[in-house]
Design an enzyme around this catalytic site. Structure first.
Site, PDB file in Angstrom:
ATOM      1  N   GLN A 232       1.008  -1.135  -0.021  1.00 26.39           N
ATOM      2  CA  GLN A 232      -0.168  -0.218   0.087  1.00 26.39           C
ATOM      3  C   GLN A 232       0.984   1.179  -0.158  1.00 26.39           C
ATOM      4  OE1 GLN A 232      -2.143   0.336   3.560  1.00 26.39           O
ATOM      5  NE2 GLN A 232      -3.366   1.943   3.023  1.00 26.39           N
ATOM      6  N   GLY A 233       1.091   2.009  -1.236  1.00 26.76           N
ATOM      7  CA  GLY A 233       1.764   3.050  -1.157  1.00 26.76           C
ATOM      8  C   GLY A 233       0.957   4.461  -1.044  1.00 26.76           C
TER       9      GLY A 233
ATOM     10  N   SER B 177       1.290   6.824   2.116  1.00 29.10           N
ATOM     11  CA  SER B 177       1.977   7.766   3.128  1.00 29.10           C
ATOM     12  C   SER B 177       3.378   8.157   2.209  1.00 29.10           C
ATOM     13  CB  SER B 177       2.366   7.012   4.279  1.00 29.10           C
ATOM     14  OG  SER B 177       1.377   6.603   5.108  1.00 29.10           O
TER      15      SER B 177
ATOM     16  N   SER C  25       4.681  -1.099   3.931  1.00 29.01           N
ATOM     17  CA  SER C  25       4.710  -2.391   4.420  1.00 29.01           C
ATOM     18  C   SER C  25       4.917  -3.481   3.530  1.00 29.01           C
ATOM     19  CB  SER C  25       3.688  -2.952   5.319  1.00 29.01           C
ATOM     20  OG  SER C  25       3.749  -1.841   6.300  1.00 29.01           O
TER      21      SER C  25
ATOM     22  N   GLU D 207      -9.162  -1.460   5.680  1.00 26.01           N
ATOM     23  CA  GLU D 207      -8.048  -1.597   6.716  1.00 26.01           C
ATOM     24  C   GLU D 207      -8.494  -1.624   7.985  1.00 26.01           C
ATOM     25  OE1 GLU D 207      -5.192   1.250   6.198  1.00 26.01           O
ATOM     26  OE2 GLU D 207      -3.415   0.024   7.093  1.00 26.01           O
TER      27      GLU D 207
ATOM     28  N   GLU E 142      -5.278   9.973  17.211  1.00 26.30           N
ATOM     29  CA  GLU E 142      -5.856  11.296  17.138  1.00 26.30           C
ATOM     30  C   GLU E 142      -6.800  11.350  15.991  1.00 26.30           C
ATOM     31  OE1 GLU E 142      -2.658  10.812  17.656  1.00 26.30           O
ATOM     32  OE2 GLU E 142      -2.400  11.473  19.823  1.00 26.30           O
TER      33      GLU E 142
HETATM   34  C1  LIG Z   1       4.073  -0.380  11.537  1.00 22.59           C
HETATM   35  C2  LIG Z   1       3.319   0.787  10.369  1.00 22.59           C
HETATM   36  C3  LIG Z   1       3.202   0.332   9.190  1.00 22.59           C
HETATM   37  C4  LIG Z   1       2.617   1.133   8.212  1.00 22.59           C
HETATM   38  N1  LIG Z   1       2.545   0.630   6.764  1.00 22.59           N
HETATM   39  C5  LIG Z   1       2.043   1.478   6.031  1.00 22.59           C
HETATM   40  C6  LIG Z   1       1.803   1.098   4.717  1.00 22.59           C
HETATM   41  O1  LIG Z   1       2.012  -0.204   4.337  1.00 22.59           O
HETATM   42  N2  LIG Z   1       1.375   1.798   3.725  1.00 22.59           N
HETATM   43  C7  LIG Z   1       1.319   3.261   3.802  1.00 22.59           C
HETATM   44  O2  LIG Z   1       0.879   3.876   3.005  1.00 22.59           O
HETATM   45  N3  LIG Z   1       1.579   3.652   5.178  1.00 22.59           N
HETATM   46  C8  LIG Z   1       1.956   2.991   6.186  1.00 22.59           C
HETATM   47  N4  LIG Z   1       2.147   3.502   7.598  1.00 22.59           N
HETATM   48  C9  LIG Z   1       2.097   4.705   7.722  1.00 22.59           C
HETATM   49  C10 LIG Z   1       1.153   5.291   8.453  1.00 22.59           C
HETATM   50  O3  LIG Z   1      -0.310   5.220   7.877  1.00 22.59           O
HETATM   51  C11 LIG Z   1       1.299   6.658   8.932  1.00 22.59           C
HETATM   52  O4  LIG Z   1       2.430   6.755   9.591  1.00 22.59           O
HETATM   53  C12 LIG Z   1       0.241   7.525   9.706  1.00 22.59           C
HETATM   54  O5  LIG Z   1      -0.938   7.579   8.852  1.00 22.59           O
HETATM   55  C13 LIG Z   1       0.463   8.496  10.359  1.00 22.59           C
HETATM   56  O6  LIG Z   1       1.257   9.442   9.459  1.00 22.59           O
HETATM   57  P1  LIG Z   1       2.612  10.302   9.741  1.00 22.59           P
HETATM   58  O7  LIG Z   1       3.693   9.234  10.250  1.00 22.59           O
HETATM   59  O8  LIG Z   1       3.146  11.221   8.833  1.00 22.59           O
HETATM   60  O9  LIG Z   1       2.415  11.281  10.846  1.00 22.59           O
HETATM   61  P2  LIG Z   1       1.649  12.819  10.929  1.00 22.59           P
HETATM   62  O10 LIG Z   1       0.407  12.573  10.134  1.00 22.59           O
HETATM   63  O11 LIG Z   1       2.736  13.831  10.568  1.00 22.59           O
HETATM   64  O12 LIG Z   1       1.263  12.949  12.542  1.00 22.59           O
HETATM   65  C14 LIG Z   1       2.252  13.181  13.507  1.00 22.59           C
HETATM   66  C15 LIG Z   1       1.445  13.492  14.740  1.00 22.59           C
HETATM   67  O13 LIG Z   1       0.326  14.483  14.798  1.00 22.59           O
HETATM   68  C16 LIG Z   1      -0.947  13.953  14.802  1.00 22.59           C
HETATM   69  N5  LIG Z   1      -1.699  14.689  13.868  1.00 22.59           N
HETATM   70  C17 LIG Z   1      -1.778  14.838  12.624  1.00 22.59           C
HETATM   71  N6  LIG Z   1      -3.001  15.542  12.041  1.00 22.59           N
HETATM   72  C18 LIG Z   1      -3.635  15.793  13.053  1.00 22.59           C
HETATM   73  C19 LIG Z   1      -5.003  16.172  13.169  1.00 22.59           C
HETATM   74  N7  LIG Z   1      -5.589  16.638  12.375  1.00 22.59           N
HETATM   75  N8  LIG Z   1      -5.612  16.541  14.521  1.00 22.59           N
HETATM   76  C20 LIG Z   1      -5.013  15.804  15.594  1.00 22.59           C
HETATM   77  N9  LIG Z   1      -3.726  15.274  15.537  1.00 22.59           N
HETATM   78  C21 LIG Z   1      -3.084  15.219  14.161  1.00 22.59           C
HETATM   79  C22 LIG Z   1      -0.755  12.581  14.622  1.00 22.59           C
HETATM   80  O14 LIG Z   1      -1.868  11.828  15.269  1.00 22.59           O
HETATM   81  C23 LIG Z   1       0.591  12.183  15.136  1.00 22.59           C
HETATM   82  O15 LIG Z   1       0.517  12.069  16.455  1.00 22.59           O
HETATM   83  C24 LIG Z   1       2.655   2.345   8.378  1.00 22.59           C
HETATM   84  C25 LIG Z   1       3.056   2.989   9.755  1.00 22.59           C
HETATM   85  C26 LIG Z   1       3.332   2.146  10.688  1.00 22.59           C
HETATM   86  C27 LIG Z   1       3.746   2.600  12.044  1.00 22.59           C
END
Ligand SMILES: Cc1cc2nc3c(=O)[nH]c(=O)nc-3n(C[C@H](O)[C@H](O)[C@H](O)COP(=O)(O)OP(=O)(O)OC[C@H]3O[C@@H](n4cnc5c(N)ncnc54)[C@H](O)[C@@H]3O)c2cc1C
Length: 379
Positions: free
Chosen positions: A123-124, A126, A159, A242, A362
């Site tokens: 899944q691409g 993020s 992932s 998901e 969140e």
């Molecule tokens: C083990 C693991 C597997 C993953 N696998 C995949 C995958 O296969 N494919 C893929 O595409 N992604 C994958 N991800 C990514 C995952 O979907 C993102 O990490 C997640 O959506 C959060 O995005 P970010 O890391 O950019 O954090 P950010 O969006 O930058 O968030 C940072 C912090 O700010 C808070 N925040 C952000 N916006 C708001 C808001 N509007 N209101 C309140 N709080 C807010 C968040 O809750 C967080 O605490 C994976 C992540 C993990 C940990």
């Protein structure tokens, strides 16, 4: 909501239990690649036994199980202690998304190899600057005169990318359109040199996820899913699946771990300690709430045909409860739970990501507030 099982559902459970008992995947090997291959073989075995796409319609090679039977499947799989099939993203996310949005040709081409684990999916979605605010993706797909697309950009946390043949890729096809409107959902072939996969090492020491660097990657026109510019809606189908799909298996996994901790606490005489008893009681309660909420989500899915925002509630509750449980395990099990390489230390470290993956807590709280409770939108 009726919480008793009909005779045919009980029969389904018995048949499945018997099959799982007789057809386990064998002992888990050492090493990430070997473990992945082991889970891939396990999926092949499930497929041969007719248990890979339990919830998929028969016309697409599935078992045509009802939603309740599908829930039973994930409960029983977790209870058996056998792993999830390797192509879990294809089975739970990719396949169901294609069933809603794919053309007949796409369904014909892609669904069977998902079931048999012949082609693994990732899944691409993020990117470094687009996680929670997923509509902010910057990866660009430019249409060519022959109708194909050239894609350039970076994805992150992908992932299983290192094992995948296909990527569910969301990219920007119209930078002039409003944020949500200029996106398109593609199936990108991972086997081209314009796609570079670089593993990221997690706190557990594993490399479950990766960075993807795309430099003029080629995607033919027939690999657009749901129409150009419609990527946001298609991606929502993937995300809803998901969050809803795993709830049943996850609550049983929690139940197994709570029972195990209770057993250890009883053997150590810790049940006399009111702090331990209190914490076990709290975990038991949360696990039961989770089970019943998962069933409530199932009722909503039966009503509307697709998983709804209630899946966000179970994912939020499960991830927080799992973190609570794995932290508490250190109090019961002792120093072993904090020693690298042990089962409990792995669970403790892996649980850190639970409140981030598949939508952070969140964000899920916002969804529950706005779309389940009907509260006003956050500004
Ligand atoms: C083990 C693991 C597997 C993953 N696998 C995949 C995958 O296969 N494919 C893929 O595409 N992604 C994958 N991800 C990514 C995952 O979907 C993102 O990490 C997640 O959506 C959060 O995005 P970010 O890391 O950019 O954090 P950010 O969006 O930058 O968030 C940072 C912090 O700010 C808070 N925040 C952000 N916006 C708001 C808001 N509007 N209101 C309140 N709080 C807010 C968040 O809750 C967080 O605490 C994976 C992540 C993990 C940990």
């Amino acid at each position: 909501m009726d919480l008793t099982f009909a005779p045919n559902e009980a029969q389904f459970r018995d048949e499945l239990r018997g099959w799982l008992a007789a057809n386990g995947p064998g002992p888990e090997p050492e090493g990430e690649d070997a473990q992945y291959a082991w889970r891939r073989d396990w999926q092949r075995k499930l497929h041969e036994g007719g248990w890979a796409g339990v919830h998929w319609p028969v016309e697409y090679g599935g078992r045509g199980a009802t939603l309740v039977e599908s829930a039973i499947f994930y409960e029983e799989l977790a209870r058996s202690g056998h792993p999830l099939p390797a192509n879990v993203l294809g089975l739970l996310l990719g396949g169901p998304t294609l069933m809603v949005w794919g053309t007949d040709e796409q369904k014909e081409r892609y669904l069977t190899p998902i079931l048999s684990a012949e082609e693994i999916w990732c899944q691409g979605f993020s990117e470094p600057d687009a996680g929670s605010d997923f509509a902010a993706v910057k990866t660009r797909a430019v249409e060519q005169p022959d109708g194909s697309f050239r894609v350039t950009g970076q994805k992150v946390w992908t992932s299983g990318a290192q094992y995948s043949k296909w990527c569910m890729l969301v990219a920007r096809t119209d930078s002039g359109a409003a944020k949500h409107k200029g996106l398109t959902y593609f199936l990108m072939d991972m086997g081209q040199p314009q796609v570079q996969v670089r593993p990221l090492v997690q706190i557990t020491g594993e490399s479950e996820f990766n960075e993807l660097f795309l430099e003029d990657a080629v995607i033919p026109a027939e690999n657009v899913v749901g129409g150009v510019g419609n990527g946001w809606k298609v991606a929502l189908t993937t995300l809803m699946n998901e969050r809803a799909g795993l709830a049943f298996g996850l609550q049983v996994r929690l139940r197994v771990m709570i029972d195990e901790l209770t057993q250890i606490a009883a053997e150590n005489g810790q049940l006399e300690d009111p702090r331990v008893a209190d914490q076990l009681g709290e975990l038991h309660l949360r696990c039961e709430i989770l089970r019943l909420t998962a069933y409530r989500g199932l009722t909503a899915t039966m009503k509307y045909g697709q998983p709804g925002p209630e899946g966000s509630l179970t994912k939020w509750m499960w991830s927080e409860t799992n973190q609570m449980l794995t932290q508490f395990a250190a109090d019961v099990v002792g120093p072993e739970a904090l020693t690298m390489g042990t089962k409990w230390s792995y669970e403790l470290l892996r649980a850190r990501g639970n409140t981030i993956e598949g939508g952070t807590t969140e964000i899920l709280k916002n969804i529950v507030a706005e779309r389940v409770l009907g509260l006003p939108k956050a500004k």
